[in-house]
Design a protein around this motif. Structure first.
Motif, PDB file in Angstrom:
ATOM      1  N   THR A 192       1.165  -1.321   0.107  1.00 60.04           N
ATOM      2  CA  THR A 192      -0.318  -0.027  -0.207  1.00 60.04           C
ATOM      3  C   THR A 192       0.852   1.367  -0.215  1.00 60.04           C
ATOM      4  OG1 THR A 192      -0.394   0.782   2.576  1.00 60.04           O
ATOM      5  CG2 THR A 192      -1.768  -1.160   2.062  1.00 60.04           C
ATOM      6  N   ASN A 193       0.367   2.339  -0.140  1.00 61.69           N
ATOM      7  CA  ASN A 193       0.922   3.803   0.278  1.00 61.69           C
ATOM      8  C   ASN A 193       2.243   3.779   1.102  1.00 61.69           C
ATOM      9  OD1 ASN A 193       0.763   4.840  -2.188  1.00 61.69           O
ATOM     10  ND2 ASN A 193      -1.331   5.424  -2.296  1.00 61.69           N
ATOM     11  N   ILE A 194       1.073   3.602   2.665  1.00 62.23           N
ATOM     12  CA  ILE A 194       1.643   4.008   3.851  1.00 62.23           C
ATOM     13  C   ILE A 194       2.830   2.823   3.381  1.00 62.23           C
ATOM     14  CG2 ILE A 194       1.369   3.104   6.149  1.00 62.23           C
ATOM     15  CD1 ILE A 194      -1.907   4.338   5.976  1.00 62.23           C
ATOM     16  N   ASP A 195       3.260   1.195   3.385  1.00 61.35           N
ATOM     17  CA  ASP A 195       4.040   0.453   3.122  1.00 61.35           C
ATOM     18  C   ASP A 195       4.729   1.142   2.749  1.00 61.35           C
ATOM     19  OD1 ASP A 195       2.685  -1.100   4.718  1.00 61.35           O
ATOM     20  OD2 ASP A 195       1.563  -1.986   3.010  1.00 61.35           O
ATOM     21  N   ARG A 244       4.957  -5.282   4.640  1.00 60.96           N
ATOM     22  CA  ARG A 244       4.676  -4.620   6.100  1.00 60.96           C
ATOM     23  C   ARG A 244       5.506  -4.421   6.918  1.00 60.96           C
ATOM     24  NH1 ARG A 244      -1.278  -4.595   5.579  1.00 60.96           N
ATOM     25  NH2 ARG A 244      -0.500  -2.991   3.944  1.00 60.96           N
ATOM     26  N   PHE A 280       5.929   8.225  10.108  1.00 65.53           N
ATOM     27  CA  PHE A 280       3.952   8.492   9.273  1.00 65.53           C
ATOM     28  C   PHE A 280       3.919   9.865   9.181  1.00 65.53           C
ATOM     29  CE2 PHE A 280       3.606   5.073  12.078  1.00 65.53           C
ATOM     30  CZ  PHE A 280       3.039   3.923  11.301  1.00 65.53           C
ATOM     31  N   LEU A 286       1.539  11.557   6.087  1.00 59.97           N
ATOM     32  CA  LEU A 286       0.080  10.761   6.026  1.00 59.97           C
ATOM     33  C   LEU A 286      -1.557  11.833   6.362  1.00 59.97           C
ATOM     34  CD1 LEU A 286       1.178   7.436   7.157  1.00 59.97           C
ATOM     35  CD2 LEU A 286       0.476   7.964   4.911  1.00 59.97           C
ATOM     36  N   ALA A 292      -4.672   8.568   6.373  1.00 55.38           N
ATOM     37  CA  ALA A 292      -4.693   8.012   6.170  1.00 55.38           C
ATOM     38  C   ALA A 292      -5.745   6.333   6.376  1.00 55.38           C
ATOM     39  CB  ALA A 292      -3.945   7.428   8.100  1.00 55.38           C
ATOM     40  N   ALA A 300      -5.527   5.818   2.444  1.00 56.83           N
ATOM     41  CA  ALA A 300      -4.354   5.668   1.750  1.00 56.83           C
ATOM     42  C   ALA A 300      -4.274   4.328   1.896  1.00 56.83           C
ATOM     43  CB  ALA A 300      -2.871   6.875   2.008  1.00 56.83           C
ATOM     44  N   ASP A 301      -4.730   3.817   2.982  1.00 60.06           N
ATOM     45  CA  ASP A 301      -4.027   2.383   3.399  1.00 60.06           C
ATOM     46  C   ASP A 301      -4.437   1.635   2.383  1.00 60.06           C
ATOM     47  OD1 ASP A 301      -2.794   0.381   5.365  1.00 60.06           O
ATOM     48  OD2 ASP A 301      -5.146  -0.118   5.811  1.00 60.06           O
ATOM     49  N   MET A 330       3.074  12.005   0.226  1.00 63.38           N
ATOM     50  CA  MET A 330       3.176  10.408  -0.259  1.00 63.38           C
ATOM     51  C   MET A 330       3.792  10.178  -1.239  1.00 63.38           C
ATOM     52  SD  MET A 330      -0.822   8.727   1.501  1.00 63.38           S
ATOM     53  CE  MET A 330      -0.058   7.361   0.608  1.00 63.38           C
ATOM     54  N   SER A 361       8.131   9.337  -0.932  1.00 61.29           N
ATOM     55  CA  SER A 361       8.282   7.537  -1.175  1.00 61.29           C
ATOM     56  C   SER A 361       9.629   7.383  -2.587  1.00 61.29           C
ATOM     57  CB  SER A 361       6.982   6.843  -1.841  1.00 61.29           C
ATOM     58  OG  SER A 361       6.704   7.780  -3.457  1.00 61.29           O
TER      59      SER A 361
END
Length: 133
Positions: free
Chosen positions: A2-5, A46, A67, A70, A73, A76-77, A91, A95
């Protein structure tokens, strides 16, 4: 992935590079192999909460560091939900490993030097905007 990862991985990589720590050294400190650190940094795997806490302690940052950037969130998750353009811009920038490295390096500077870097970047951005395409 994911974008968060991807964001968390980029933040790990940027901070690790800024501190001049190898993937092997980070891996040893948190109890994994360097290949796992590579997967964390690329966002392919992750990072668990407990492992992220160990990474944060090793890299000398609070867990919230990973974090930053973000602001949405929840959307984005999920890979199925499209985040807003406002949420995607930071993001996408974070990244990028180069941007993460710049941020990590700037964070190591005294406040006065951070402000000088910011002023320089603002001037540079204005110069770039005024140039014909």
């Amino acid at each position: 992935m994911t974008n968060i990862d991807v964001l968390i991985g980029a933040r790990i990589k940027g901070r690790r590079i800024a501190l001049k720590i190898s993937q092997t050294k980070l891996a040893e400190a948190v109890g994994v192999r360097f290949q796992q650190v590579q997967k964390y940094e690329s966002g392919a795997n992750r990072v668990s909460a407990s492992r992220l806490l160990m990474v944060a302690e090793t890299l000398g940052v609070p867990i919230s560091y990973f974090f930053q950037g973000l602001d949405n969130a929840g959307s984005a998750d999920s890979t199925d939900v499209q985040p807003s353009a406002r949420a995607t811009a930071p993001m996408n920038a974070l990244s990028d490993a180069r941007v993460s490295e710049i941020l990590a390096l700037v964070e190591t500077l005294p406040k006065e030097q951070q402000m000088a870097v910011l002023a320089f970047l603002r001037t540079l951005a204005k110069t770039t905007e005024s140039e014909p395409v």
